[in-house]
Design a protein around this motif. Structure first.
Motif, PDB file in Angstrom:
ATOM      1  N   THR B  23       0.843  -1.207   0.000  1.00 18.92           N
ATOM      2  CA  THR B  23       0.000   0.000   0.000  1.00 18.92           C
ATOM      3  C   THR B  23       0.876   1.255   0.000  1.00 18.92           C
ATOM      4  OG1 THR B  23      -1.890  -1.037   1.073  1.00 18.92           O
ATOM      5  CG2 THR B  23      -1.653   1.332   1.379  1.00 18.92           C
ATOM      6  N   SER B  27       0.910   3.846  -3.099  1.00 22.72           N
ATOM      7  CA  SER B  27       0.509   5.225  -2.804  1.00 22.72           C
ATOM      8  C   SER B  27       1.686   6.174  -2.932  1.00 22.72           C
ATOM      9  CB  SER B  27      -0.050   5.350  -1.378  1.00 22.72           C
ATOM     10  OG  SER B  27      -0.872   4.281  -1.065  1.00 22.72           O
ATOM     11  N   VAL B 155      -4.199  12.104   1.795  1.00 21.61           N
ATOM     12  CA  VAL B 155      -4.913  11.150   2.658  1.00 21.61           C
ATOM     13  C   VAL B 155      -6.010  10.438   1.863  1.00 21.61           C
ATOM     14  CG1 VAL B 155      -6.387  10.938   4.687  1.00 21.61           C
ATOM     15  CG2 VAL B 155      -4.419  12.483   4.735  1.00 21.61           C
ATOM     16  N   LEU B 156      -6.793  11.224   1.132  1.00 13.21           N
ATOM     17  CA  LEU B 156      -7.869  10.630   0.334  1.00 13.21           C
ATOM     18  C   LEU B 156      -7.315   9.629  -0.680  1.00 13.21           C
ATOM     19  CD1 LEU B 156     -10.101  13.769  -0.408  1.00 13.21           C
ATOM     20  CD2 LEU B 156     -10.429  11.987   1.318  1.00 13.21           C
ATOM     21  N   LYS B 159      -6.231   6.326   0.787  1.00 13.18           N
ATOM     22  CA  LYS B 159      -7.404   5.475   1.032  1.00 13.18           C
ATOM     23  C   LYS B 159      -7.955   4.919  -0.282  1.00 13.18           C
ATOM     24  CE  LYS B 159      -9.535   8.540   3.520  1.00 13.18           C
ATOM     25  NZ  LYS B 159     -10.594   9.132   4.345  1.00 13.18           N
ATOM     26  N   ASP B 160      -7.932   5.757  -1.328  1.00 14.86           N
ATOM     27  CA  ASP B 160      -8.400   5.287  -2.643  1.00 14.86           C
ATOM     28  C   ASP B 160      -7.547   4.144  -3.165  1.00 14.86           C
ATOM     29  OD1 ASP B 160     -10.549   6.913  -2.890  1.00 14.86           O
ATOM     30  OD2 ASP B 160      -9.521   8.484  -4.018  1.00 14.86           O
ATOM     31  N   SER B 162      -6.864   1.526  -1.922  1.00 11.64           N
ATOM     32  CA  SER B 162      -7.424   0.213  -1.588  1.00 11.64           C
ATOM     33  C   SER B 162      -8.162  -0.395  -2.787  1.00 11.64           C
ATOM     34  CB  SER B 162      -8.388   0.340  -0.405  1.00 11.64           C
ATOM     35  OG  SER B 162      -9.500   1.112  -0.779  1.00 11.64           O
ATOM     36  N   THR B 173      -5.662  -4.088   1.828  1.00 10.99           N
ATOM     37  CA  THR B 173      -7.059  -4.466   1.645  1.00 10.99           C
ATOM     38  C   THR B 173      -7.172  -5.887   1.103  1.00 10.99           C
ATOM     39  OG1 THR B 173      -7.567  -2.153   1.192  1.00 10.99           O
ATOM     40  CG2 THR B 173      -9.208  -3.777   0.535  1.00 10.99           C
ATOM     41  N   ALA B 194      -8.183  -1.459   8.842  1.00  5.12           N
ATOM     42  CA  ALA B 194      -8.489  -0.050   9.067  1.00  5.12           C
ATOM     43  C   ALA B 194      -7.398   0.605   9.911  1.00  5.12           C
ATOM     44  CB  ALA B 194      -9.852   0.085   9.744  1.00  5.12           C
ATOM     45  N   TYR B 197      -4.359   1.425   7.808  1.00  2.74           N
ATOM     46  CA  TYR B 197      -4.538   2.637   6.999  1.00  2.74           C
ATOM     47  C   TYR B 197      -4.432   3.877   7.880  1.00  2.74           C
ATOM     48  CZ  TYR B 197      -5.864   0.442   2.594  1.00  2.74           C
ATOM     49  OH  TYR B 197      -5.837  -0.247   1.429  1.00  2.74           O
ATOM     50  N   PHE B 198      -5.084   3.773   9.037  1.00  4.53           N
ATOM     51  CA  PHE B 198      -5.124   4.929   9.926  1.00  4.53           C
ATOM     52  C   PHE B 198      -3.719   5.335  10.367  1.00  4.53           C
ATOM     53  CE2 PHE B 198      -5.799   6.982  14.081  1.00  4.53           C
ATOM     54  CZ  PHE B 198      -6.669   7.975  13.675  1.00  4.53           C
ATOM     55  N   CYS B 201      -2.346   7.364   7.636  1.00  5.22           N
ATOM     56  CA  CYS B 201      -3.065   8.599   7.310  1.00  5.22           C
ATOM     57  C   CYS B 201      -3.069   9.616   8.454  1.00  5.22           C
ATOM     58  CB  CYS B 201      -4.507   8.278   6.913  1.00  5.22           C
ATOM     59  SG  CYS B 201      -4.595   7.405   5.346  1.00  5.22           S
TER      60      CYS B 201
END
Lengths: 242, 224
Positions: B23, B27, B155-156, B159-160, B162, B173, B194, B197-198, B201
């Protein structure tokens, strides 16, 4: 030095300059006045092509501003422009504001540019404000920095677009004083202003514009005491009585 | 029962960390490429160029107006039809970079346009050319406006990322999907996803918030 030959300018449908003919000599100080919307700001903004003209010829210091192939960057370096809203760079100190263009356009070394910047800022009475940011300066001081920014390029011509209109009354004089000194030193200047005291005292000629036309142009004593056109008389009666 | 699942989960932790790394790789690469491209597009979009500007605008609209999942599928499944064969990883990076570039382009263009016209006029009148105006006068002022939403956009986009699990990229994911088939405790498994990811982020959210505060404070202080 500056010559307008039948210059026309439109903003879309709006005809803002309707055939301007005007010649400004070296070392001449010309004051341009007129009601708002008369085209006086546009007139001087055309000189360094902040606004392009659509018809006619405009020659500045032998360069043809009306021709699109003219290298305006070079010409603009020779013309200082002072705005009503100062337009200082807010992220730079006074000294950085005045040294940016000499360093980047003229390729002056930082040391020389700063020396010269200090000298010019001292000349406009801000020798103690070199490292202040615009937000820390009063309106009058900001406008003097703006004048210094123009002067640092050692321009042949200085253009002023209502330089005192955004200032509190008590600050107007400090800016006019700097401009008076410049005029005395023989700078070619066009000043759009309603400061008639300045026009009377400093300028060689005063021009009156209305509806995009140059109505009248004359030496100040003649302009103020014996205006020919009715429109000039009306305008003068309005601004001189209050 | 729970302790059993948790034990199983701990067993698969290396698997999750690999996913987390994937990830971060997808990213990170995409944000880097997307930021560079986004700035170039944004500068062009805010310029007066008659040809490039509408072209970029149209492309941004298309990308913003279609689901990211569909974009990923198009790049992964449709491009091979035209002879362009891509592995899942580069396909994912390309898709996410493009998405990032489009959003960042809008942020950058808005930031440039927010600088008062008088600034450009002043720079023009002193003889600075277009590139110099941008570099010394416009961009330094735009950055205050650009930075907070830019970090928020990061940040968005993280998350995208995933979404790229759908074409088989082994990101967190996807690791979650695979794990939940062995450990049928969705809450637990995706709870862990989650959290991972957190963890990436949250620092960015804090940075964005503090930038927001600092920049807006700077703007009011520097108002002319």
């Amino acid at each position: 030095m500056i010559e307008f030959r039948d210059v026309h300018k439109w903003f879309g449908e709006l005809h803002v300059l309707k055939g301007i003919n005007l010649k400004v000599d070296p070392a001449e100080v010309l004051v341009v006045c007129g009601p708002s919307g008369s085209g006086k700001s546009t007139l001087i903004r055309c000189i360094n092509r902040l606004e392009p003209i659509q018809k006619g010829a405009l020659i500045v210091d032998t360069m043809k501003v009306h021709e699109s192939k003219t290298n305006m960057t070079r010409l603009r370096a020779e013309i200082g422009f002072v705005f009503q809203q100062f337009n200082l760079y807010p992220h730079m100190t006074a000294l950085q504001n005045v040294t940016l263009a000499p360093m980047k356009v003229r390729k002056t070394s930082k040391k020389v540019a700063e020396e010269q910047g200090r000298y010019v800022l001292e000349k406009v009475g801000l020798g103690d404000k070199l490292n202040q940011y615009p937000a820390q300066l009063s309106g009058g001081q900001q406008q003097r920095v703006a004048i210094a920014r123009g002067l640092c390029m050692r321009p042949k011509i200085m253009l002023f677009d209502e330089p005192t209109s955004a200032l509190d009354p008590e600050m107007i004089n400090e800016v006019l004083e700097v401009m008076r000194n410049l005029a005395r030193e023989g700078m070619t200047m066009i000043v759009v202003t309603h400061e008639m005291g300045f026009a009377r005292e400093v300028s060689h000629r005063v021009a009156f514009m209305d509806y995009g036309e140059l109505i009248e142009i004359a030496p100040p004593e003649e302009f103020f005491s014996r205006p020919k056109s009715e429109r000039t008389k009306l305008f003068l009666s309005k601004i001189l009585t209050h | 029962m729970w302790s059993f699942y948790i034990e199983q989960l701990i067993h698969s932790l290396p698997f999750f960390l690999k996913g987390l790394w994937m990830t971060i790789a997808v990213s990170g690469l995409s944000l880097l490429a997307g930021t560079v491209i986004g700035f170039i597009w944004g500068i062009l979009r805010a310029s007066r160029s008659r040809f490039v500007k509408p072209l970029i605008g149209a492309w941004v609209d298309v990308v913003r107006g279609t689901p990211f999942l569909v974009q990923v599928f198009i790049i992964f499944f449709l491009l091979p039809e035209f002879g362009i064969q891509l592995e899942a990883f580069p396909a994912a990076v390309i898709a996410l970079s493009n998405l990032a570039a489009c959003f960042i382009c809008e942020i950058v263009a808005a930031g440039i346009q927010a600088v008062p016209a008088g600034q450009r006029e002043a720079a023009t009148s002193t003889g600075l050319n277009g590139v110099q105006q941008l570099r010394y006068v416009i961009l330094p002022q735009s950055m205050r406006i650009i930075l907070p939403p830019l970090v928020g956009q990061f940040v968005l986009l993280i998350k995208d990322s995933s979404v790229v699990s759908a074409i088989g990229v082994m990101d967190v994911t996807r690791v979650g999907w695979l794990t939940v088939q062995r450990v049928p405790q969705g809450l637990l498994v995706f709870g862990l996803v989650a959290v991972l990811y957190f963890v990436i982020c949250y620092p960015l959210i804090r940075i964005s918030n503090s930038l927001e505060k600092r920049m807006s404070a700077g703007v009011t202080q520097n108002k002319m």
